[in-house]
Each structure stands twice: as C-alpha cells, then as structure tokens.
Design a protein around this motif. Structure first.
Motif, PDB file in Angstrom:
ATOM      1  N   ARG A   6       0.851  -1.185   0.000  1.00 14.38           N
ATOM      2  CA  ARG A   6       0.000   0.000   0.000  1.00 14.38           C
ATOM      3  C   ARG A   6       0.883   1.230   0.000  1.00 14.38           C
ATOM      4  NH1 ARG A   6      -4.499  -1.195   4.500  1.00 14.38           N
ATOM      5  NH2 ARG A   6      -2.856  -0.298   5.729  1.00 14.38           N
ATOM      6  N   PRO A   7       0.426   2.305  -0.656  1.00 12.57           N
ATOM      7  CA  PRO A   7       1.235   3.524  -0.686  1.00 12.57           C
ATOM      8  C   PRO A   7       1.381   4.130   0.701  1.00 12.57           C
ATOM      9  CG  PRO A   7      -0.898   3.901  -1.741  1.00 12.57           C
ATOM     10  CD  PRO A   7      -0.831   2.456  -1.377  1.00 12.57           C
ATOM     11  N   VAL A   8       2.502   4.800   0.909  1.00 13.03           N
ATOM     12  CA  VAL A   8       2.778   5.454   2.178  1.00 13.03           C
ATOM     13  C   VAL A   8       2.768   6.960   1.960  1.00 13.03           C
ATOM     14  CG1 VAL A   8       4.495   5.794   3.994  1.00 13.03           C
ATOM     15  CG2 VAL A   8       4.155   3.529   3.012  1.00 13.03           C
ATOM     16  N   TYR A   9       1.970   7.648   2.755  1.00 13.88           N
ATOM     17  CA  TYR A   9       1.907   9.102   2.737  1.00 13.88           C
ATOM     18  C   TYR A   9       2.427   9.594   4.074  1.00 13.88           C
ATOM     19  CZ  TYR A   9      -1.507   8.017  -0.892  1.00 13.88           C
ATOM     20  OH  TYR A   9      -2.136   7.521  -1.992  1.00 13.88           O
ATOM     21  N   ARG A  10       3.145  10.718   4.056  1.00 15.34           N
ATOM     22  CA  ARG A  10       3.668  11.267   5.309  1.00 15.34           C
ATOM     23  C   ARG A  10       3.284  12.732   5.414  1.00 15.34           C
ATOM     24  NH1 ARG A  10       7.736   7.672   3.829  1.00 15.34           N
ATOM     25  NH2 ARG A  10       8.225   6.174   5.469  1.00 15.34           N
ATOM     26  N   VAL A  11       2.857  13.119   6.602  1.00 13.33           N
ATOM     27  CA  VAL A  11       2.625  14.533   6.911  1.00 13.33           C
ATOM     28  C   VAL A  11       3.436  14.824   8.155  1.00 13.33           C
ATOM     29  CG1 VAL A  11       0.956  16.282   7.567  1.00 13.33           C
ATOM     30  CG2 VAL A  11       0.330  14.553   5.879  1.00 13.33           C
ATOM     31  N   ARG A  12       4.371  15.753   8.022  1.00  9.53           N
ATOM     32  CA  ARG A  12       5.244  16.112   9.146  1.00  9.53           C
ATOM     33  C   ARG A  12       5.091  17.590   9.455  1.00  9.53           C
ATOM     34  NH1 ARG A  12      10.664  14.250   6.529  1.00  9.53           N
ATOM     35  NH2 ARG A  12       9.531  15.173   4.826  1.00  9.53           N
ATOM     36  N   TRP A  13       5.239  17.919  10.709  1.00 12.93           N
ATOM     37  CA  TRP A  13       5.242  19.309  11.157  1.00 12.93           C
ATOM     38  C   TRP A  13       6.665  19.828  11.075  1.00 12.93           C
ATOM     39  CZ3 TRP A  13       7.200  20.652  16.288  1.00 12.93           C
ATOM     40  CH2 TRP A  13       7.111  22.006  16.559  1.00 12.93           C
ATOM     41  N   LEU A  14       6.826  21.033  10.550  1.00 10.74           N
ATOM     42  CA  LEU A  14       8.145  21.658  10.489  1.00 10.74           C
ATOM     43  C   LEU A  14       8.324  22.482  11.754  1.00 10.74           C
ATOM     44  CD1 LEU A  14       8.151  22.755   6.745  1.00 10.74           C
ATOM     45  CD2 LEU A  14       9.194  20.728   7.779  1.00 10.74           C
ATOM     46  N   PRO A  15       9.182  22.040  12.683  1.00 11.20           N
ATOM     47  CA  PRO A  15       9.349  22.705  13.980  1.00 11.20           C
ATOM     48  C   PRO A  15       9.647  24.203  13.838  1.00 11.20           C
ATOM     49  CG  PRO A  15      10.542  20.635  13.961  1.00 11.20           C
ATOM     50  CD  PRO A  15      10.073  20.892  12.557  1.00 11.20           C
ATOM     51  N   GLY A  16       9.045  24.974  14.727  1.00 19.47           N
ATOM     52  CA  GLY A  16       9.243  26.416  14.741  1.00 19.47           C
ATOM     53  C   GLY A  16       8.346  27.153  13.769  1.00 19.47           C
ATOM     54  N   THR A  17       7.440  26.434  13.085  1.00 16.88           N
ATOM     55  CA  THR A  17       6.525  27.052  12.130  1.00 16.88           C
ATOM     56  C   THR A  17       5.120  26.506  12.335  1.00 16.88           C
ATOM     57  OG1 THR A  17       6.709  25.364  10.407  1.00 16.88           O
ATOM     58  CG2 THR A  17       8.408  27.062  10.416  1.00 16.88           C
ATOM     59  N   ASP A  18       4.181  27.057  11.592  1.00 15.98           N
ATOM     60  CA  ASP A  18       2.820  26.518  11.538  1.00 15.98           C
ATOM     61  C   ASP A  18       2.641  25.718  10.254  1.00 15.98           C
ATOM     62  OD1 ASP A  18       2.064  27.690  13.930  1.00 15.98           O
ATOM     63  OD2 ASP A  18       1.383  29.525  12.974  1.00 15.98           O
ATOM     64  N   THR A  19       3.727  25.200   9.724  1.00 19.18           N
ATOM     65  CA  THR A  19       3.720  24.566   8.414  1.00 19.18           C
ATOM     66  C   THR A  19       3.831  23.051   8.524  1.00 19.18           C
ATOM     67  OG1 THR A  19       4.792  26.530   7.522  1.00 19.18           O
ATOM     68  CG2 THR A  19       4.875  24.559   6.169  1.00 19.18           C
TER      69      THR A  19
END
Length: 64
Positions: A6-19
């Motif tokens: 199955r495909p793998v998707y990643r969502v990560r938070w960029l520390p020090g930002t709201d991104t």
C-alpha cells in the motif's frame, strides 16, 4: 498481510513554524498550514504530483 503493498503518505510538522510538509509515495512534496488541503492533494495522486528530478511537468511543490 495480503502481500499487496500500500502507498505510504507522510505529513510532518516543520518545527518552529505553523507549516506541515506532505510527502507522497511518488516522492512529490508540498507544504501547507492547513492539513485538509494537504491530505486532499496527497490522496489525489497523481494529479499535481511530480517526483524529485522529473523535469517533464511544472513544479507541484512549495518551497520549504
């Protein structure tokens, strides 16, 4: 496991930002502050996706 990958998707938070940084299984990346459009973009694969090093389509990634 059924042996089917199955495909793998990643969502990560960029520390020090709201991104957030989303990475698709094809290698395309995009940043966003709102997780909903980011997940919509990830799940819309291949629409708007471009793997790193692919020079055939316009960039679909935002600068980090």
């Amino acid at each position: 496991m059924t042996g089917r990958e199955r495909p793998v998707y990643r969502v990560r938070w960029l520390p020090g930002t709201d991104t957030l940084l989303g990475t698709c299984h094809c290698g395309a990346e995009r940043t966003a502050e709102d997780p909903v459009p980011l997940w919509e973009w990830l799940l819309a694969h291949p629409d708007g996706h471009r793997a790193p090093g692919d020079q055939t389509a316009p960039l679909a990634t935002a600068a980090v």
